[in-house]
Design a protein around this motif. Sequence first.
Motif, PDB file in Angstrom:
ATOM      1  N   VAL A 162       0.831  -1.204   0.000  1.00  0.00           N
ATOM      2  CA  VAL A 162       0.000   0.000   0.000  1.00  0.00           C
ATOM      3  C   VAL A 162       0.864   1.251   0.000  1.00  0.00           C
ATOM      4  O   VAL A 162       0.625   2.208  -0.756  1.00  0.00           O
ATOM      5  CB  VAL A 162      -0.950  -0.001   1.210  1.00  0.00           C
ATOM      6  N   VAL A 163       1.902   1.272   0.836  1.00  0.00           N
ATOM      7  CA  VAL A 163       2.777   2.444   0.897  1.00  0.00           C
ATOM      8  C   VAL A 163       3.562   2.590  -0.405  1.00  0.00           C
ATOM      9  O   VAL A 163       3.742   3.701  -0.906  1.00  0.00           O
ATOM     10  CB  VAL A 163       3.727   2.347   2.112  1.00  0.00           C
ATOM     11  N   LEU A 164       4.011   1.481  -0.978  1.00  0.00           N
ATOM     12  CA  LEU A 164       4.717   1.554  -2.258  1.00  0.00           C
ATOM     13  C   LEU A 164       3.802   2.146  -3.332  1.00  0.00           C
ATOM     14  O   LEU A 164       4.248   2.941  -4.168  1.00  0.00           O
ATOM     15  CB  LEU A 164       5.196   0.170  -2.682  1.00  0.00           C
ATOM     16  N   ARG A 165       2.537   1.793  -3.298  1.00  0.00           N
ATOM     17  CA  ARG A 165       1.595   2.344  -4.281  1.00  0.00           C
ATOM     18  C   ARG A 165       1.447   3.856  -4.109  1.00  0.00           C
ATOM     19  O   ARG A 165       1.369   4.593  -5.093  1.00  0.00           O
ATOM     20  CB  ARG A 165       0.239   1.649  -4.147  1.00  0.00           C
ATOM     21  N   MET A 166       1.394   4.314  -2.865  1.00  0.00           N
ATOM     22  CA  MET A 166       1.294   5.755  -2.616  1.00  0.00           C
ATOM     23  C   MET A 166       2.560   6.471  -3.069  1.00  0.00           C
ATOM     24  O   MET A 166       2.508   7.573  -3.619  1.00  0.00           O
ATOM     25  CB  MET A 166       1.062   6.001  -1.125  1.00  0.00           C
ATOM     26  N   LEU A 167       3.700   5.838  -2.850  1.00  0.00           N
ATOM     27  CA  LEU A 167       4.964   6.413  -3.292  1.00  0.00           C
ATOM     28  C   LEU A 167       5.001   6.507  -4.812  1.00  0.00           C
ATOM     29  O   LEU A 167       5.436   7.513  -5.384  1.00  0.00           O
ATOM     30  CB  LEU A 167       6.120   5.565  -2.777  1.00  0.00           C
ATOM     31  N   ALA A 168       4.518   5.461  -5.479  1.00  0.00           N
ATOM     32  CA  ALA A 168       4.479   5.460  -6.941  1.00  0.00           C
ATOM     33  C   ALA A 168       3.545   6.542  -7.467  1.00  0.00           C
ATOM     34  O   ALA A 168       3.842   7.210  -8.476  1.00  0.00           O
ATOM     35  CB  ALA A 168       4.041   4.089  -7.448  1.00  0.00           C
ATOM     36  N   ALA A 169       2.406   6.740  -6.799  1.00  0.00           N
ATOM     37  CA  ALA A 169       1.455   7.763  -7.232  1.00  0.00           C
ATOM     38  C   ALA A 169       2.077   9.147  -7.149  1.00  0.00           C
ATOM     39  O   ALA A 169       1.877   9.985  -8.036  1.00  0.00           O
ATOM     40  CB  ALA A 169       0.191   7.688  -6.387  1.00  0.00           C
ATOM     41  N   SER A 170       2.845   9.397  -6.086  1.00  0.00           N
ATOM     42  CA  SER A 170       3.527  10.684  -5.964  1.00  0.00           C
ATOM     43  C   SER A 170       4.566  10.853  -7.065  1.00  0.00           C
ATOM     44  O   SER A 170       4.639  11.902  -7.713  1.00  0.00           O
ATOM     45  CB  SER A 170       4.193  10.800  -4.592  1.00  0.00           C
ATOM     46  N   ALA A 171       5.351   9.809  -7.299  1.00  0.00           N
ATOM     47  CA  ALA A 171       6.398   9.888  -8.323  1.00  0.00           C
ATOM     48  C   ALA A 171       5.804  10.094  -9.707  1.00  0.00           C
ATOM     49  O   ALA A 171       6.283  10.927 -10.497  1.00  0.00           O
ATOM     50  CB  ALA A 171       7.243   8.613  -8.286  1.00  0.00           C
ATOM     51  N   ALA A 172       4.748   9.357 -10.010  1.00  0.00           N
ATOM     52  CA  ALA A 172       4.149   9.440 -11.345  1.00  0.00           C
ATOM     53  C   ALA A 172       3.401  10.747 -11.548  1.00  0.00           C
ATOM     54  O   ALA A 172       3.293  11.249 -12.682  1.00  0.00           O
ATOM     55  CB  ALA A 172       3.206   8.262 -11.562  1.00  0.00           C
ATOM     56  N   GLY A 173       2.873  11.325 -10.451  1.00  0.00           N
ATOM     57  CA  GLY A 173       2.082  12.545 -10.562  1.00  0.00           C
ATOM     58  C   GLY A 173       2.870  13.820 -10.360  1.00  0.00           C
ATOM     59  O   GLY A 173       2.282  14.896 -10.233  1.00  0.00           O
ATOM     60  N   GLY A 174       4.187  13.727 -10.322  1.00  0.00           N
ATOM     61  CA  GLY A 174       5.004  14.920 -10.129  1.00  0.00           C
ATOM     62  C   GLY A 174       5.006  15.428  -8.706  1.00  0.00           C
ATOM     63  O   GLY A 174       5.300  16.598  -8.447  1.00  0.00           O
ATOM     64  N   GLY A 175       4.669  14.553  -7.737  1.00  0.00           N
ATOM     65  CA  GLY A 175       4.664  14.944  -6.337  1.00  0.00           C
ATOM     66  C   GLY A 175       6.059  15.029  -5.750  1.00  0.00           C
ATOM     67  O   GLY A 175       7.059  14.802  -6.449  1.00  0.00           O
ATOM     68  N   PRO A 176       6.153  15.312  -4.458  1.00  0.00           N
ATOM     69  CA  PRO A 176       7.466  15.537  -3.846  1.00  0.00           C
ATOM     70  C   PRO A 176       8.232  14.279  -3.481  1.00  0.00           C
ATOM     71  O   PRO A 176       9.361  14.364  -3.022  1.00  0.00           O
ATOM     72  CB  PRO A 176       7.123  16.322  -2.578  1.00  0.00           C
TER      73      PRO A 176
END
Length: 275
Positions: free
Chosen positions: A40-54
């Motif tokens: 679950v945390v890896l998915r959130m990390l991926a979402a940030s990376a893919a969406g231009g997050g920090p």
Amino acid sequence: MVAKVERIIDPADPRIAAFVSIRERDLTGRQSRFIAEGTVVLRMLAASAAGGGPFTAEAILLLENRLAGVADILAQFDETVPVFVADATVFNAIAGFDMHRGVLAIGLRQRPQTLADMLATLPDEALILAACGLSNHDNVGAIFRNAAAFGASAVLLDETCCDPLYRKAIRVSVGAVLSVPFVREGTAGDLLAAIEERSFALWGLSPRGETDLDAIPPARRTALVVGAEGEGLPPAILSAIRTARIRQKPGLDSLNVATATGIALHRIAQLNGIV
């Protein structure tokens, strides 16, 4: 496109040095790096990376039997992010304990915001949480989970709070630390002064609060302020801002800070039409 997967057969392989004994490494010398644990945390990390997050990943380490199950998540990271796999014996020797989840990443916070920058970017209608002196990782993680659930725009932590990027805090938050904007800087006084300058209605949560939570009036911008478990908010803060209490059955001193925060965020989010 995911990077080429590399197999690790030796726990001393220098390529995975950052993952060795993660319990100890979690607490020292991280330089904006942190440990992300679980799917679950890896998915959130991926979402940030893919969406231009920090947040993004520097490297990923998986149990070999978890690779297929997270292929869709890995595809969201840049192909330059190395992905390592190992069998259970090697994986546990690297981590330093039995890692039944079998999913680890070294995360990187690329663009930490300042308090001034974050407050300047908040929407005209916002609910935020300010926390002072929180030292328990479980409480901090749970507070972020509450903030995500009830639509808080940001969490502001004073310098005495523990870092929400500790492994346990991220895990308890179910990755919400990576999705809810936050800053951690300055004194409690600095936080409150900066919030007040941005036209927020400030409400401190305390068992000794003067107003029932249900009586807080709606506002375009509301900031809820919470203090450390047990001690609560310092008297100087309680005397400087309006205070609210959660009504409860007599005989109990107070609620856990994360529980109180969840109740209060839900109530104010309902009041202001956020949820």
